[in-house]
Design an enzyme around this catalytic site. Sequence first.
Site, PDB file in Angstrom:
ATOM      1  N   LYS A  37      92.116 -31.236  23.880  1.00 52.15           N
ATOM      2  CA  LYS A  37      91.266 -30.248  24.508  1.00 52.15           C
ATOM      3  C   LYS A  37      89.976 -30.901  25.004  1.00 52.15           C
ATOM      4  O   LYS A  37      89.241 -30.330  25.787  1.00 52.15           O
ATOM      5  CB  LYS A  37      90.885 -29.156  23.491  1.00 52.15           C
ATOM      6  N   GLY A  38      89.698 -32.087  24.498  1.00 55.47           N
ATOM      7  CA  GLY A  38      88.386 -32.705  24.702  1.00 55.47           C
ATOM      8  C   GLY A  38      87.985 -32.934  26.144  1.00 55.47           C
ATOM      9  O   GLY A  38      86.794 -32.883  26.478  1.00 55.47           O
ATOM     10  N   GLU A  93      90.454 -38.625  30.528  1.00 50.65           N
ATOM     11  CA  GLU A  93      90.195 -38.619  29.080  1.00 50.65           C
ATOM     12  C   GLU A  93      88.731 -38.313  28.800  1.00 50.65           C
ATOM     13  O   GLU A  93      87.858 -38.625  29.615  1.00 50.65           O
ATOM     14  CB  GLU A  93      90.501 -40.018  28.500  1.00 50.65           C
ATOM     15  N   ASP A  94      88.468 -37.763  27.628  1.00 45.50           N
ATOM     16  CA  ASP A  94      87.080 -37.573  27.206  1.00 45.50           C
ATOM     17  C   ASP A  94      86.499 -38.885  26.673  1.00 45.50           C
ATOM     18  O   ASP A  94      85.420 -39.301  27.056  1.00 45.50           O
ATOM     19  CB  ASP A  94      86.958 -36.453  26.156  1.00 45.50           C
ATOM     20  N   ASP A  97      88.713 -44.670  22.412  1.00 48.24           N
ATOM     21  CA  ASP A  97      88.160 -45.241  21.182  1.00 48.24           C
ATOM     22  C   ASP A  97      89.025 -46.454  20.804  1.00 48.24           C
ATOM     23  O   ASP A  97      88.822 -47.552  21.321  1.00 48.24           O
ATOM     24  CB  ASP A  97      88.191 -44.118  20.138  1.00 48.24           C
ATOM     25  N   LYS A 125      84.377 -46.599  23.987  1.00 51.94           N
ATOM     26  CA  LYS A 125      83.790 -47.353  22.860  1.00 51.94           C
ATOM     27  C   LYS A 125      84.560 -48.658  22.733  1.00 51.94           C
ATOM     28  O   LYS A 125      85.454 -48.766  21.882  1.00 51.94           O
ATOM     29  CB  LYS A 125      83.981 -46.555  21.561  1.00 51.94           C
ATOM     30  N   PHE A 146      79.832 -41.832  16.274  1.00 52.35           N
ATOM     31  CA  PHE A 146      80.636 -40.606  16.316  1.00 52.35           C
ATOM     32  C   PHE A 146      79.884 -39.585  17.161  1.00 52.35           C
ATOM     33  O   PHE A 146      78.757 -39.212  16.843  1.00 52.35           O
ATOM     34  CB  PHE A 146      80.888 -40.076  14.906  1.00 52.35           C
ATOM     35  N   ASP A 153      84.886 -32.547  19.941  1.00 51.92           N
ATOM     36  CA  ASP A 153      84.677 -31.670  18.781  1.00 51.92           C
ATOM     37  C   ASP A 153      84.243 -32.399  17.518  1.00 51.92           C
ATOM     38  O   ASP A 153      84.417 -33.606  17.369  1.00 51.92           O
ATOM     39  CB  ASP A 153      85.976 -30.928  18.469  1.00 51.92           C
ATOM     40  N   ARG A 159      82.453 -28.086  20.783  1.00 50.36           N
ATOM     41  CA  ARG A 159      82.968 -28.461  22.106  1.00 50.36           C
ATOM     42  C   ARG A 159      82.129 -27.842  23.220  1.00 50.36           C
ATOM     43  O   ARG A 159      82.111 -28.319  24.344  1.00 50.36           O
ATOM     44  CB  ARG A 159      84.414 -27.978  22.274  1.00 50.36           C
TER      45      ARG A 159
HETATM   46  P1  5GP Z   1      91.882 -43.270  20.416  1.00 45.97           P
HETATM   47  O1  5GP Z   1      93.357 -43.047  20.415  1.00 45.97           O
HETATM   48  O2  5GP Z   1      91.357 -43.989  21.623  1.00 45.97           O
HETATM   49  O3  5GP Z   1      91.409 -43.907  19.140  1.00 45.97           O
HETATM   50  O4  5GP Z   1      91.244 -41.873  20.300  1.00 45.97           O
HETATM   51  C1  5GP Z   1      90.909 -41.034  21.272  1.00 45.97           C
HETATM   52  C2  5GP Z   1      90.597 -39.712  20.609  1.00 45.97           C
HETATM   53  O5  5GP Z   1      89.938 -39.888  19.338  1.00 45.97           O
HETATM   54  C3  5GP Z   1      89.649 -38.924  21.454  1.00 45.97           C
HETATM   55  O6  5GP Z   1      90.326 -38.190  22.451  1.00 45.97           O
HETATM   56  C4  5GP Z   1      88.961 -38.067  20.422  1.00 45.97           C
HETATM   57  O7  5GP Z   1      89.729 -36.934  20.144  1.00 45.97           O
HETATM   58  C5  5GP Z   1      88.927 -38.940  19.172  1.00 45.97           C
HETATM   59  N1  5GP Z   1      87.621 -39.610  19.047  1.00 45.97           N
HETATM   60  C6  5GP Z   1      87.338 -40.893  19.257  1.00 45.97           C
HETATM   61  N2  5GP Z   1      86.035 -41.158  19.078  1.00 45.97           N
HETATM   62  C7  5GP Z   1      85.472 -39.974  18.753  1.00 45.97           C
HETATM   63  C8  5GP Z   1      84.131 -39.583  18.460  1.00 45.97           C
HETATM   64  O8  5GP Z   1      83.148 -40.347  18.494  1.00 45.97           O
HETATM   65  N3  5GP Z   1      83.938 -38.259  18.188  1.00 45.97           N
HETATM   66  C9  5GP Z   1      84.962 -37.367  18.158  1.00 45.97           C
HETATM   67  N4  5GP Z   1      84.676 -36.109  17.855  1.00 45.97           N
HETATM   68  N5  5GP Z   1      86.238 -37.694  18.433  1.00 45.97           N
HETATM   69  C10 5GP Z   1      86.486 -38.995  18.740  1.00 45.97           C
END
Ligand code: 5GP
Length: 176
Positions: A37-38, A93-94, A97, A125, A146, A153, A159
């Site tokens: 949803k992000g 994407e939001d 990470d 990141k 974070f 969220d 959100r």
């Molecule tokens: P990845 O698969 O790249 O590790 O993760 C992406 C997802 O992890 C994002 O879409 C989000 O839902 C969550 N995520 C990563 N970093 C953060 C953060 O700093 N805050 C929050 N709330 N969610 C994060």
Amino acid sequence: MKVLLSFDQIQARVLEMGAQLTADYSGREPHLVGVLKGACPFMTDLAQAIELPLTLDYIAVSSYGRATKSTGEVKLVKDLDQGLEGRDLLIVEDIVDTGLTLNYLVNLLGARGPRSLKVVTLLSKPARRLVSVHVDYVGFTIEDEFVVGYGIDFAQRNRNLPHIGKVRFIEESPKE
Ligand code: 5GP
């Protein structure tokens, strides 16, 4: 929570990204796929900032949980409504990470025959990457913090914040 990116900063950057995409996709009709949803607020604002005909779709994924996350297991929760054959696909994407979610999506959607595939993210990141995944358009590169707000969220809340804040976790003092 401290403000990391204000509403005005976000809106200004999204307008820039929209202008860049308008130039890069001139004469084409991009198909934006937002990751629920992000990415919702970003997807909406970005689409409005792209001055081209375009189409939108959404996909939802979730990771299997922390224990298995480093293995990159991602579960498809909601698939796309439309096919991708011959489309100029832009995954929206939001935040990227570890890169595991995006890696899964690029493999899944790339196999559906789009003419091109590029990735747009509001936040990245890079310090946290576990897999190397190419991101074509990045709104803001941030530290290993974070963050919440503007779609992102904290336990499903926050959100609706118009800005992005960084959360400072206060550790509980050990019980006597
Ligand atoms: P990845 O698969 O790249 O590790 O993760 C992406 C997802 O992890 C994002 O879409 C989000 O839902 C969550 N995520 C990563 N970093 C953060 C953060 O700093 N805050 C929050 N709330 N969610 C994060």
